[in-house]
Design an enzyme around this catalytic site. Structure first.
Site, PDB file in Angstrom:
ATOM      1  NE  ARG A 231       5.039  71.139   7.064  1.00 52.35           N
ATOM      2  CZ  ARG A 231       5.530  71.716   5.977  1.00 52.35           C
ATOM      3  NH1 ARG A 231       6.691  72.334   6.033  1.00 52.35           N
ATOM      4  NH2 ARG A 231       4.853  71.666   4.845  1.00 52.35           N
ATOM      5  CD  GLU A 260       6.229  77.326  10.941  1.00 51.18           C
ATOM      6  OE1 GLU A 260       5.660  77.692   9.888  1.00 51.18           O
ATOM      7  OE2 GLU A 260       7.210  76.578  10.952  1.00 51.18           O
ATOM      8  CG  HIS A 278       8.393  77.778   7.376  1.00 50.65           C
ATOM      9  ND1 HIS A 278       7.338  77.022   7.792  1.00 50.65           N
ATOM     10  CD2 HIS A 278       8.973  77.056   6.368  1.00 50.65           C
ATOM     11  CE1 HIS A 278       7.259  75.909   7.074  1.00 50.65           C
ATOM     12  NE2 HIS A 278       8.243  75.912   6.201  1.00 50.65           N
TER      13      HIS A 278
END
Length: 319
Positions: A231, A260, A278
């Protein structure tokens, strides 16, 4: 049929499967979200949500008083307030195992791309510069000492792949694992001082926020490489930018970011970092399997069979 609230758009196959089994409410289609939740909230028995966008917690739970289960799309579930869910007797599930291999494959690809500068070499060729001079020699994976931060299911899959590259492997986690032969470092600082590649695959959330900070990057050293497929919150992004700019570490490969989908321009401007949006589990095959597990968890729960993959914090004990 039980009423399910879906908090964000998902693959058509997921929505079709839920539509066939439940009464599905699409939260993102509501013009007035608050009014919509007030209307449907008392009927909602389950929530289907993503694993990294938005927040599923007390503010929503208060308005869905009959909620029984939250089924998340992803192995990470730090966007769900699991402690509050547990207090309310709400089961939370995720989608482990089905994405282990995909994420591990991508991690190795990102590591090699970062060390051997594959995107940079591609840009060099496309810019027509090869005719003027050969591309500079790159760093290598040979002789590297790789540290894995979080040796869970995916961490172990990464380690197994790394064994084929004949590198030394060590790990750090909350405790030593008795069935693991790799050297264990009791602190992350010890691991960073021992290794020159640090692969981060630990869960996100408050407990691991900025776990990798300026001190860890300094310990990793000027030949060090950071790979983050966990993360974005686990790494202090500003400290990482400074370390890359000043040569405190050599390079980084990042699949995740703190905010993000916003990525700092300072990272984009650097040439010693490989950036991905991602996508570690983002293959058609794996995302279909994850979606099926999300559906299966809801289907199993409302069929009276219990959840298939409840998270550790969830208030459920299999009979």
């Amino acid at each position: 049929m039980s009423h399910i609230l879906m908090t964000q758009p998902m693959m058509p196959s997921i929505m079709d499967a839920l539509d066939a089994r439940f009464t599905l409410h699409r939260l993102w289609e509501a013009n007035d979200v608050d009014a919509y939740v007030r209307d449907v909230g008392p009927r909602i028995k389950g929530i289907a949500t993503g694993s990294s966008h938005g927040s599923t917690g007390a503010a929503l739970f208060e308005r869905v008083p009959n909620l029984e289960i939250v089924s998340t799309f992803g192995v990470g579930y730090d966007n769900v307030d699991v402690a509050d869910a547990a207090r309310r007797g709400i089961v939370v599930t995720n989608t482990p195992d089905v994405l282990n291999d995909e994420v591990a494959d991508l991690t190795l690809g990102l590591l090699i791309a970062t060390l051997r500068q594959i995107p940079q070499a591609d840009r060099y060729l496309r810019a027509g510069r090869w005719a003027d001079a050969v591309y500079p020699l790159s760093p290598t994976l040979r002789g590297r000492r790789v540290g894995i931060v979080g040796l869970g299911r995916i961490g172990k899959a990464i380690a197994r792949r790394l064994e084929g590259f004949d590198v030394r492997i060590a790990y750090h986690g909350r405790s030593r694992q008795p069935d693991v032969a790799y050297p264990y470092c009791a602190t992350l600082l010890d691991l960073a001082e021992t290794c020159d590649v640090l692969i981060v695959i630990t869960p996100g959330g408050p407990e691991t926020r900025h776990l990798v900070d300026a001190s860890i990057l300094k310990a990793l050293g000027p030949n060090g490489v950071l790979i983050n497929v966990a993360r974005g919150s686990v790494v202090d992004e500003q400290a990482l930018i400074a370390a890359l700019q000043t040569g405190t570490i050599l390079a980084a490969g990042l699949d995740v970011f703190e905010h993000e989908p916003q990525v700092p321009q300072a990272l984009i401007d650097l040439d010693n970092v490989v950036l991905l949006p991602h996508v570690a589990s983002a293959s058609v095959h794996t995302r279909k399997a994850m979606g099926q597990m999300l559906v299966d968890n809801l289907d199993s729960w409302f069929s009276g069979k219990g959840p298939l993959s409840p998270v550790d914090e969830t208030p459920w004990s299999r009979p």
